[in-house]
Every structure is written in structure tokens, then in C-alpha cells.
Motif scaffolding. Sequence first.
Motif, PDB file in Angstrom:
ATOM      1  N   GLU A  44      13.073 -54.122  69.201  1.00 17.49           N
ATOM      2  CA  GLU A  44      11.665 -53.755  69.222  1.00 17.49           C
ATOM      3  C   GLU A  44      11.147 -54.056  67.819  1.00 17.49           C
ATOM      4  N   VAL A  45      10.084 -54.837  67.743  1.00 21.67           N
ATOM      5  CA  VAL A  45       9.592 -55.333  66.466  1.00 21.67           C
ATOM      6  C   VAL A  45       8.142 -54.908  66.260  1.00 21.67           C
ATOM      7  N   VAL A  46       7.840 -54.360  65.096  1.00 21.82           N
ATOM      8  CA  VAL A  46       6.459 -54.098  64.701  1.00 21.82           C
ATOM      9  C   VAL A  46       6.037 -55.288  63.839  1.00 21.82           C
ATOM     10  N   VAL A  47       4.972 -55.956  64.265  1.00 19.60           N
ATOM     11  CA  VAL A  47       4.460 -57.130  63.560  1.00 19.60           C
ATOM     12  C   VAL A  47       3.244 -56.678  62.753  1.00 19.60           C
ATOM     13  N   PRO A  48       3.357 -56.650  61.420  1.00 22.94           N
ATOM     14  CA  PRO A  48       2.258 -56.134  60.609  1.00 22.94           C
ATOM     15  C   PRO A  48       1.066 -57.087  60.581  1.00 22.94           C
ATOM     16  N   PRO A  49      -0.121 -56.561  60.310  1.00 19.21           N
ATOM     17  CA  PRO A  49      -1.300 -57.419  60.158  1.00 19.21           C
ATOM     18  C   PRO A  49      -1.044 -58.486  59.097  1.00 19.21           C
ATOM     19  N   GLY A  50      -1.469 -59.690  59.390  1.00 16.23           N
ATOM     20  CA  GLY A  50      -1.325 -60.779  58.436  1.00 16.23           C
ATOM     21  C   GLY A  50      -0.004 -61.509  58.490  1.00 16.23           C
ATOM     22  N   TYR A  66       7.928 -59.995  74.611  1.00 21.50           N
ATOM     23  CA  TYR A  66       7.068 -59.235  75.511  1.00 21.50           C
ATOM     24  C   TYR A  66       6.171 -58.370  74.632  1.00 21.50           C
ATOM     25  N   VAL A  67       4.880 -58.623  74.673  1.00 21.10           N
ATOM     26  CA  VAL A  67       3.940 -57.871  73.836  1.00 21.10           C
ATOM     27  C   VAL A  67       3.744 -56.481  74.441  1.00 21.10           C
ATOM     28  N   LEU A  68       4.018 -55.459  73.652  1.00 27.85           N
ATOM     29  CA  LEU A  68       3.885 -54.071  74.097  1.00 27.85           C
ATOM     30  C   LEU A  68       2.546 -53.469  73.694  1.00 27.85           C
ATOM     31  N   GLU A  69       2.142 -53.697  72.444  1.00 30.67           N
ATOM     32  CA  GLU A  69       0.892 -53.143  71.918  1.00 30.67           C
ATOM     33  C   GLU A  69       0.263 -54.136  70.967  1.00 30.67           C
ATOM     34  N   GLY A  70      -1.048 -54.126  70.894  1.00 29.93           N
ATOM     35  CA  GLY A  70      -1.753 -54.989  69.965  1.00 29.93           C
ATOM     36  C   GLY A  70      -1.944 -56.384  70.526  1.00 29.93           C
ATOM     37  N   GLU A  71      -2.232 -57.305  69.620  1.00 26.77           N
ATOM     38  CA  GLU A  71      -2.486 -58.684  70.028  1.00 26.77           C
ATOM     39  C   GLU A  71      -1.826 -59.632  69.044  1.00 26.77           C
ATOM     40  N   ARG A  91      -1.863 -78.901  69.458  1.00 27.95           N
ATOM     41  CA  ARG A  91      -2.170 -79.138  70.880  1.00 27.95           C
ATOM     42  C   ARG A  91      -0.976 -79.843  71.503  1.00 27.95           C
ATOM     43  N   SER A  92      -0.679 -79.526  72.754  1.00 25.14           N
ATOM     44  CA  SER A  92       0.412 -80.215  73.450  1.00 25.14           C
ATOM     45  C   SER A  92      -0.127 -81.499  74.081  1.00 25.14           C
ATOM     46  N   VAL A  93       0.766 -82.326  74.579  1.00 25.13           N
ATOM     47  CA  VAL A  93       0.335 -83.561  75.238  1.00 25.13           C
ATOM     48  C   VAL A  93      -0.437 -83.265  76.517  1.00 25.13           C
ATOM     49  N   THR A  94      -0.241 -82.076  77.094  1.00 25.57           N
ATOM     50  CA  THR A  94      -0.978 -81.692  78.304  1.00 25.57           C
ATOM     51  C   THR A  94      -2.223 -80.869  77.996  1.00 25.57           C
ATOM     52  N   GLY A  95      -2.535 -80.693  76.694  1.00 30.89           N
ATOM     53  CA  GLY A  95      -3.741 -79.960  76.308  1.00 30.89           C
ATOM     54  C   GLY A  95      -3.536 -78.487  76.016  1.00 30.89           C
ATOM     55  N   ARG A  96      -2.308 -77.978  76.132  1.00 27.78           N
ATOM     56  CA  ARG A  96      -2.068 -76.566  75.814  1.00 27.78           C
ATOM     57  C   ARG A  96      -2.372 -76.301  74.351  1.00 27.78           C
ATOM     58  N   ARG A  97      -2.833 -75.083  74.105  1.00 36.13           N
ATOM     59  CA  ARG A  97      -3.157 -74.620  72.756  1.00 36.13           C
ATOM     60  C   ARG A  97      -2.523 -73.249  72.559  1.00 36.13           C
ATOM     61  N   PRO A  98      -2.375 -72.815  71.325  1.00 32.91           N
ATOM     62  CA  PRO A  98      -1.920 -71.440  71.102  1.00 32.91           C
ATOM     63  C   PRO A  98      -2.867 -70.457  71.802  1.00 32.91           C
ATOM     64  N   VAL A  99      -2.327 -69.325  72.240  1.00 29.46           N
ATOM     65  CA  VAL A  99      -3.117 -68.344  72.986  1.00 29.46           C
ATOM     66  C   VAL A  99      -3.034 -66.976  72.332  1.00 29.46           C
ATOM     67  N   HIS A 100      -4.025 -66.146  72.648  1.00 29.32           N
ATOM     68  CA  HIS A 100      -3.994 -64.741  72.250  1.00 29.32           C
ATOM     69  C   HIS A 100      -3.231 -63.987  73.325  1.00 29.32           C
ATOM     70  N   ALA A 101      -2.205 -63.268  72.911  1.00 30.99           N
ATOM     71  CA  ALA A 101      -1.343 -62.550  73.845  1.00 30.99           C
ATOM     72  C   ALA A 101      -1.511 -61.053  73.634  1.00 30.99           C
ATOM     73  N   GLY A 102      -1.938 -60.368  74.682  1.00 33.83           N
ATOM     74  CA  GLY A 102      -2.085 -58.923  74.628  1.00 33.83           C
ATOM     75  C   GLY A 102      -0.948 -58.236  75.352  1.00 33.83           C
ATOM     76  N   PRO A 103      -0.999 -56.905  75.459  1.00 34.69           N
ATOM     77  CA  PRO A 103       0.064 -56.152  76.113  1.00 34.69           C
ATOM     78  C   PRO A 103       0.360 -56.683  77.520  1.00 34.69           C
ATOM     79  N   ARG A 126       3.158 -54.548  68.434  1.00 32.98           N
ATOM     80  CA  ARG A 126       4.544 -54.192  68.740  1.00 32.98           C
ATOM     81  C   ARG A 126       5.016 -55.057  69.896  1.00 32.98           C
ATOM     82  N   MET A 127       6.243 -55.597  69.777  1.00 35.21           N
ATOM     83  CA  MET A 127       6.775 -56.417  70.853  1.00 35.21           C
ATOM     84  C   MET A 127       8.256 -56.146  71.058  1.00 35.21           C
ATOM     85  N   PHE A 128       8.690 -56.429  72.267  1.00 36.99           N
ATOM     86  CA  PHE A 128      10.101 -56.446  72.621  1.00 36.99           C
ATOM     87  C   PHE A 128      10.544 -57.884  72.437  1.00 36.99           C
ATOM     88  N   PHE A 129      11.663 -58.095  71.779  1.00 36.32           N
ATOM     89  CA  PHE A 129      12.151 -59.427  71.462  1.00 36.32           C
ATOM     90  C   PHE A 129      13.611 -59.510  71.865  1.00 36.32           C
TER      91      PHE A 129
END
Length: 178
Positions: A44-50, A66-71, A91-103, A126-129
Motif C-alpha cells: 500500500e503506497v501513499v503518493v505525496p503531492p508533486g 489500484y487507486v484507492l484514494e485521490g487521483e 501519445r501511443s501509435v493508436t492515439g492513447r494518452r496518459p489519463v487521470h485515474a481516480g479511486p 493512496r494505491m495498492f501496488f
Amino acid sequence: MTVFAHSPDGLLVPAGHGRQLVTPAHEITFKVTGEHSRVASSFEVVVPPGFDVGAHVHAHSEELFYVLEGELEVLAFEPRIRTSDDWKNWRSVTGRRPVHAGPGTVIVVPPGCPHAFANRSGEPARMFFQSSPPPDHERYFEELFAILSAPGPVDESAIAGLRTRYDIEQLTPLRHRH
């Protein structure tokens, strides 16, 4: 106190338990280690701001987030061009871009797939890794937290050397607020 209930039927790690590594800005709890599983280590990992782990790739490890809390902003694809700047522009060759991942968001990263996550918000996430196979990520985190806990400025060259030793090809810079 860390309490593990281990039997031939399995392992139970109650909420709030596991071996913790903590610095003023970083926190990780070892939930399942190579001592308990031949398949994967879980944290279980807490990812600090920044914090931005930077785009990187593992030749041999598979990971699940697996995102548990935050974004978090996340990436898990091969870009058209691997640039050494900020991966948020990839960008990927199929057009994928980074995404915002929420809980509730799950990210699965096979070996050889570039990936990254960053907390660009002002609040901890916070995420499960989970990483496979164990115990490389366990040892990596132990050594990383020793570097982060040392007095004075963070030794970026020590972190770079550590990442190289543990099957982490860094593609864009690791960034963190001090």
C-alpha cells in the motif's frame, strides 16, 4: 505493532497492518512479501503531492496498480516516440494518452511496457501496488527509503544507481517535491 496471521490456508493482513517504511513525505506498507508468496509482492503506497515516478520500463517485472484514494495521472503504453521530457505529452501509435485515474482504477503493466504515475494534485493519493516476481521491489523500496531518509538533499545519483540495479530503465526524470 505488525501482526500477520499465517496458516497453511493463507495469509491475513488486517487493515492498518504490515511492515511500514516512512519518511516525512513518503509512506509504503508491505502487505505481502516474497516470504509469503512465490507469485507477487503487494504494497500500500501513499503518493505525496508533486511526486512523479517518471516513465520507466522493467524487462522482467509485471505490475498492477489500484487507486484507492485521490487521483493520479498514469501512463501504460509504448509511445510513438520515447522523449526524455515529461511523459504527460506522450501519445501511443493508436492515439492513447496518459489519463487521470481516480479511486477504483486498475492499471496492469506487463514486462517491457513503459509506465508512469504522478500525483499532480495538492493532496496525497493512496494505491495498492503489486509486483511480480518477488522480492525485487521489496529490496528496492528498502534501499530507496534509506536514501530518502538520509539527512540533507536527496542523493539523485544514488537513486539513479538503485533504479538501474533493480531492472528499472528510467525514461523520464523521477521528480519529487522536497
